[in-house]
Scaffold this motif. Sequence first.
Motif: not given
Length: 123
Positions: A16-17, A23-25
Amino acid sequence: MVTAKQLSNHPTAQDIFFRVKEEIVNISFSTVYRNLGILVDEGDLITINIAGSEIHYDHIVDNHCHIQCRVCGKVRDVNVPAVNFNGVLPSDASGFTVDGVCVTFTGVCGDCREKIDMKGEKK
Ligand SMILES: [Zn+2]
Ligand SMILES: [Zn+2]
């Protein structure tokens, strides 16, 4: 932040990470992990705890059965009726109060089966 799509196919927190990171660097693992914990506490996610395996997460929170590949460790659903533990009395369960049931099948997934078959042919 974590969407159902990212949670399909029973990912681990690591899985998941990496997907969220696309998307969220700048997101950290601990932030993702903390959010997963909140979702579990709120009943939006369940954890699948298999002895000797990493914890996998599932957005299908109804009681259902899983199978784990004994080669690569991936977890998938098994379409069999779930074991019903309602009505199991402490007197039937060695004095335990039953609050859950975990039936995990083991086997070899299609991908690993293919690899094993390919190795077999080379011999
Ligand atoms: Zn496999
Ligand atoms: Zn599942």
